[in-house]
Design a protein around this motif. Structure first.
Motif, PDB file in Angstrom:
ATOM      1  N   MET A 108       0.829  -1.408  -0.240  1.00 32.86           N
ATOM      2  CA  MET A 108      -0.363   0.052  -0.033  1.00 32.86           C
ATOM      3  C   MET A 108       1.021   1.519  -0.121  1.00 32.86           C
ATOM      4  N   THR A 109       1.950   1.294   0.718  1.00 35.98           N
ATOM      5  CA  THR A 109       2.806   1.970   0.794  1.00 35.98           C
ATOM      6  C   THR A 109       3.870   2.653  -0.523  1.00 35.98           C
ATOM      7  N   LEU A 110       3.655   1.147  -1.088  1.00 37.04           N
ATOM      8  CA  LEU A 110       4.524   1.037  -2.837  1.00 37.04           C
ATOM      9  C   LEU A 110       3.678   2.403  -3.673  1.00 37.04           C
ATOM     10  N   ILE A 111       1.756   1.836  -3.424  1.00 38.87           N
ATOM     11  CA  ILE A 111       0.709   1.775  -4.157  1.00 38.87           C
ATOM     12  C   ILE A 111       1.334   3.331  -4.197  1.00 38.87           C
ATOM     13  N   GLU A 112       1.005   3.673  -3.177  1.00 36.58           N
ATOM     14  CA  GLU A 112       0.930   5.343  -2.339  1.00 36.58           C
ATOM     15  C   GLU A 112       1.549   6.377  -3.201  1.00 36.58           C
ATOM     16  N   TYR A 113       3.256   5.735  -2.593  1.00 33.56           N
ATOM     17  CA  TYR A 113       5.103   6.618  -3.044  1.00 33.56           C
ATOM     18  C   TYR A 113       4.129   6.483  -4.827  1.00 33.56           C
ATOM     19  N   PHE A 114       3.902   5.691  -5.225  1.00 30.11           N
ATOM     20  CA  PHE A 114       3.778   5.682  -7.044  1.00 30.11           C
ATOM     21  C   PHE A 114       2.677   7.482  -7.044  1.00 30.11           C
ATOM     22  N   PHE A 115       1.609   6.803  -7.065  1.00 28.71           N
ATOM     23  CA  PHE A 115       0.644   7.964  -7.189  1.00 28.71           C
ATOM     24  C   PHE A 115       1.301   9.221  -6.636  1.00 28.71           C
ATOM     25  N   GLU A 116       2.067   8.950  -5.822  1.00 30.15           N
ATOM     26  CA  GLU A 116       2.271  10.709  -5.324  1.00 30.15           C
ATOM     27  C   GLU A 116       4.032  10.900  -5.821  1.00 30.15           C
ATOM     28  N   LYS A 117       4.383  10.413  -6.785  1.00 31.23           N
ATOM     29  CA  LYS A 117       5.450  10.672  -8.174  1.00 31.23           C
ATOM     30  C   LYS A 117       5.219  10.828  -8.653  1.00 31.23           C
ATOM     31  N   ARG A 118       3.789  10.155  -9.816  1.00 32.61           N
ATOM     32  CA  ARG A 118       4.218  10.299 -10.740  1.00 32.61           C
ATOM     33  C   ARG A 118       1.737  10.544 -10.977  1.00 32.61           C
ATOM     34  N   THR A 119       1.546  11.051 -10.487  1.00 35.99           N
ATOM     35  CA  THR A 119      -0.324  11.421 -10.577  1.00 35.99           C
ATOM     36  C   THR A 119      -0.051  12.078  -9.852  1.00 35.99           C
ATOM     37  N   SER A 120      -1.858  12.819  -9.507  1.00 32.76           N
ATOM     38  CA  SER A 120      -2.407  14.418  -9.049  1.00 32.76           C
ATOM     39  C   SER A 120      -2.915  13.770  -8.498  1.00 32.76           C
TER      40      SER A 120
END
Length: 162
Positions: A108-120
């Protein structure tokens, strides 16, 4: 174009969350799972509202404009994940309960990190970072597990009539 992708991502997450919710409710004891689901939604929304109010987290793109928190995550995805976590730790000892927490909080943390870095979809601000998110996710999983363990051990005797 980018915002359209993000809205479609949120719609996909909403549909996946609803499918997972229907699937988990069919496993007994349903009362325990609903209790965890509602408790986790309540805790998640309070913590998220605090983070948003303190300007630590921001959600620039949201399906439901009247919420400044991540409605899909707080009221559906995180509670569903927590119920699944509680299902797989129901008969685990303390060591395996804590170990299995990481099976959920790390992805879940990795998915959140991806969303934070690559999306709005999510933006960290004012000192909030992925490590705080990981810690928060892990602790809330453990809190919910403790909560249901205490609820199961509660005395079920009837209150005497006066």
């Amino acid at each position: 174009m980018k915002q359209r992708f993000e809205k479609n991502t949120l719609r996909l997450l909403l549909v996946l969350g609803l499918i997972m919710f229907v699937n988990l409710i069919r496993k007994p004891p349903t009362k325990d799972w609903m209790l965890i689901f509602l408790f986790k939604g309540y805790i998640s929304s309070i913590l998220d509202k605090l983070a948003v109010t303190k300007n630590k987290i921001m959600y620039p793109v949201n399906l439901f404009r009247w919420f400044d928190i991540s409605f899909i995550f707080d009221y559906l995805l995180f509670p569903v994940a927590c119920v699944y976590y509680n299902q797989i730790t129901k008969s685990s000892n303390l060591f395996w309960t804590i170990t299995k927490t990481f099976y959920f909080s790390i992805p879940m943390t990795l998915i959140e990190y991806f969303f934070e870095k690559r999306t709005s979809l999510i933006k960290f601000r004012n000192g909030w970072n992925i490590y705080l998110s990981f810690l928060t996710l892990t602790l809330t999983f453990l809190i919910s597990r403790t909560y249901i363990a205490l609820a199961r051990k509660a005395d079920n005797t009837r209150v005497p009539k006066n």
